[in-house]
Scaffold this motif. Structure first.
Motif, PDB file in Angstrom:
ATOM      1  N   MET A   1       5.956  10.980 104.613  1.00  8.17           N
ATOM      2  CA  MET A   1       7.194  10.247 104.203  1.00  8.17           C
ATOM      3  C   MET A   1       7.332   9.849 102.927  1.00  8.17           C
ATOM      4  O   MET A   1       6.259   9.382 102.381  1.00  8.17           O
ATOM      5  CB  MET A   1       7.070   9.313 105.107  1.00  8.17           C
ATOM      6  N   ASP A   2       8.499  10.223 102.131  1.00  3.92           N
ATOM      7  CA  ASP A   2       8.348   9.619 101.018  1.00  3.92           C
ATOM      8  C   ASP A   2       8.891   8.095 101.092  1.00  3.92           C
ATOM      9  O   ASP A   2       9.853   7.839 101.595  1.00  3.92           O
ATOM     10  CB  ASP A   2       9.718  10.376 100.308  1.00  3.92           C
ATOM     11  N   LEU A   3       8.149   7.343 100.550  1.00  5.01           N
ATOM     12  CA  LEU A   3       8.388   5.930 100.847  1.00  5.01           C
ATOM     13  C   LEU A   3       9.266   5.233 100.021  1.00  5.01           C
ATOM     14  O   LEU A   3       9.200   3.939 100.012  1.00  5.01           O
ATOM     15  CB  LEU A   3       6.852   5.360 100.858  1.00  5.01           C
ATOM     16  N   THR A   4       9.759   5.787  98.735  1.00 10.06           N
ATOM     17  CA  THR A   4      10.704   5.302  98.032  1.00 10.06           C
ATOM     18  C   THR A   4      11.864   4.494  98.707  1.00 10.06           C
ATOM     19  O   THR A   4      12.589   5.030  99.620  1.00 10.06           O
ATOM     20  CB  THR A   4      11.421   6.376  97.147  1.00 10.06           C
TER      21      THR A   4
ATOM     22  N   LYS B   1      -0.700   8.509 105.780  1.00  7.45           N
ATOM     23  CA  LYS B   1      -0.124   9.095 107.157  1.00  7.45           C
ATOM     24  C   LYS B   1       1.325   8.577 107.548  1.00  7.45           C
ATOM     25  O   LYS B   1       1.699   9.019 108.652  1.00  7.45           O
ATOM     26  CB  LYS B   1      -1.257   8.507 108.286  1.00  7.45           C
ATOM     27  N   MET B   2       1.898   7.793 106.648  1.00  5.74           N
ATOM     28  CA  MET B   2       3.357   7.160 107.249  1.00  5.74           C
ATOM     29  C   MET B   2       4.088   8.180 107.152  1.00  5.74           C
ATOM     30  O   MET B   2       4.277   9.086 106.386  1.00  5.74           O
ATOM     31  CB  MET B   2       3.499   5.905 106.246  1.00  5.74           C
ATOM     32  N   GLY B   3       4.813   8.139 108.306  1.00  3.96           N
ATOM     33  CA  GLY B   3       5.902   9.012 108.484  1.00  3.96           C
ATOM     34  C   GLY B   3       5.320  10.502 109.203  1.00  3.96           C
ATOM     35  O   GLY B   3       6.027  11.453 109.451  1.00  3.96           O
TER      36      GLY B   3
ATOM     37  N   GLY C   1      11.344   6.064 112.821  1.00  8.29           N
ATOM     38  CA  GLY C   1      10.362   4.661 112.541  1.00  8.29           C
ATOM     39  C   GLY C   1       8.693   4.992 112.877  1.00  8.29           C
ATOM     40  O   GLY C   1       8.442   6.124 113.322  1.00  8.29           O
ATOM     41  N   HIS C   2       7.958   4.234 112.325  1.00  9.44           N
ATOM     42  CA  HIS C   2       6.508   4.383 112.581  1.00  9.44           C
ATOM     43  C   HIS C   2       5.826   3.023 112.653  1.00  9.44           C
ATOM     44  O   HIS C   2       6.037   2.425 112.032  1.00  9.44           O
ATOM     45  CB  HIS C   2       5.958   5.286 111.355  1.00  9.44           C
ATOM     46  N   ILE C   3       4.985   3.141 113.784  1.00  8.25           N
ATOM     47  CA  ILE C   3       4.298   1.688 114.095  1.00  8.25           C
ATOM     48  C   ILE C   3       2.664   2.147 114.121  1.00  8.25           C
ATOM     49  O   ILE C   3       2.392   3.034 114.688  1.00  8.25           O
ATOM     50  CB  ILE C   3       4.585   1.202 115.546  1.00  8.25           C
ATOM     51  N   PHE C   4       2.021   1.302 113.315  1.00  7.92           N
ATOM     52  CA  PHE C   4       0.759   1.536 113.262  1.00  7.92           C
ATOM     53  C   PHE C   4      -0.010   0.024 113.786  1.00  7.92           C
ATOM     54  O   PHE C   4       0.536  -0.801 113.460  1.00  7.92           O
ATOM     55  CB  PHE C   4       0.270   1.465 111.634  1.00  7.92           C
ATOM     56  N   ASN C   5      -0.687   0.107 114.815  1.00  4.38           N
ATOM     57  CA  ASN C   5      -1.590  -0.799 115.645  1.00  4.38           C
ATOM     58  C   ASN C   5      -3.085  -0.662 115.070  1.00  4.38           C
ATOM     59  O   ASN C   5      -3.727   0.335 115.309  1.00  4.38           O
ATOM     60  CB  ASN C   5      -1.346  -0.764 117.009  1.00  4.38           C
TER      61      ASN C   5
END
Length: 262
Positions: A1-4, A223-225, A135-139
């Motif tokens: 993911m481009d986090l911009t 790993k986001m996205g 969306g992305h959820i990290f637990n």
């Protein structure tokens, strides 16, 4: 993911792994929202994130175990920041003691923080992710949720719960293009162990397998996205947890001996 300009919310973001995740996301251009109880510390994290990203960052005081606090922060995020792209549920604590001596009032609090509060916060933010179809959820769970060891009865129970919750949630949210990733770290060199093991002996005994929060934070942000089921570190403990489930009787011997340093 481009986090911009993506909105990244991190609970337990005042120190340790959560703090480092905030900084790594900010370096990638994200709008970081750090949440924790210690208002002074999250204020400092907010300022550092703004410096790193060159854009606005936010800090909201949050007691994850208090539903009213959760409601208030969710409203503030919606009103002042926008719709969340990434949520990192990092808030939590542990205490290593024999179960027969454990204060069950602390056990109740641990479940409220590590499990129930996390679920409540996640549900509130997941609603908009499902509506937006992204969306992305990290637990943040733990290797203790895969392989329990002595003196971790309550903590392991909370992290087993996080794993079970995350595994089901991942399947439920997949059709909505919302990813769920479980982070299962072994011991990390953070202030978590100031409470979990006040003696300080645990980290000393573990030596080289203790994780660096900076490196782990980079792995998580990378790993986001991306549809990632789990992040397991260190690799040696992931191997041990697989062995534990394949050969449970030998696994008990290892968990009670070789991998028990509490």
């Amino acid at each position: 993911m481009d986090l911009t300009d993506k909105i990244v919310v991190v609970t337990g973001g005042s120190a340790g792994l959560g703090e480092q995740i905030c900084y790594e996301a900010a370096k990638r251009g994200a709008i970081v929202v750090t949440c924790a109880r210690r208002i002074q510390l999250i204020g400092q994290v907010k300022e550092r994130c703004s410096q790193l990203s060159g854009k606005a960052a936010f800090a909201f005081q949050l007691d994850i175990a208090d539903p009213d606090s959760v409601e208030s922060v969710v409203e503030k995020i919606a009103d002042e920041v926008g719709e969340v792209d990434v949520l990192v549920n990092n808030a939590g604590f542990g205490l290593f003691e024999d179960f027969v001596d454990f204060d069950l009032a602390i056990a109740k609090k641990m479940f409220e923080v590590n499990v129930l509060g996390m679920m409540y916060f996640t549900q509130k933010l997941a609603l908009s992710m499902v509506n937006n179809q992204r969306g992305h959820i990290f637990n943040v769970a733990s290797m203790a949720g895969k392989m329990a060891t002595p003196k971790s009865t309550i903590y392991s129970a909370t992290k087993f719960a996080v794993l079970g919750f995350s595994n089901a949630l991942r399947l439920e949210l997949r059709p909505a293009n919302v990813y769920v990733t479980t982070i299962n770290p072994g011991p990390i060199a953070t202030e978590f162990f100031d409470k979990a093991d006040p003696s300080g002996n645990y980290l000393k005994d573990l030596g080289g397998i203790v994780l660096d929060p900076h490196k782990l934070a980079k792995t998580i942000v990378n790993k986001m996205g991306k549809p990632t089921r789990e992040i397991n570190r260190p690799i040696i403990m992931e191997g041990a947890s697989r062995f534990y489930h394949l050969f449970p009787h030998i696994g008990d011997l290892l968990a009670g001996g070789l991998f028990n340093r509490k």
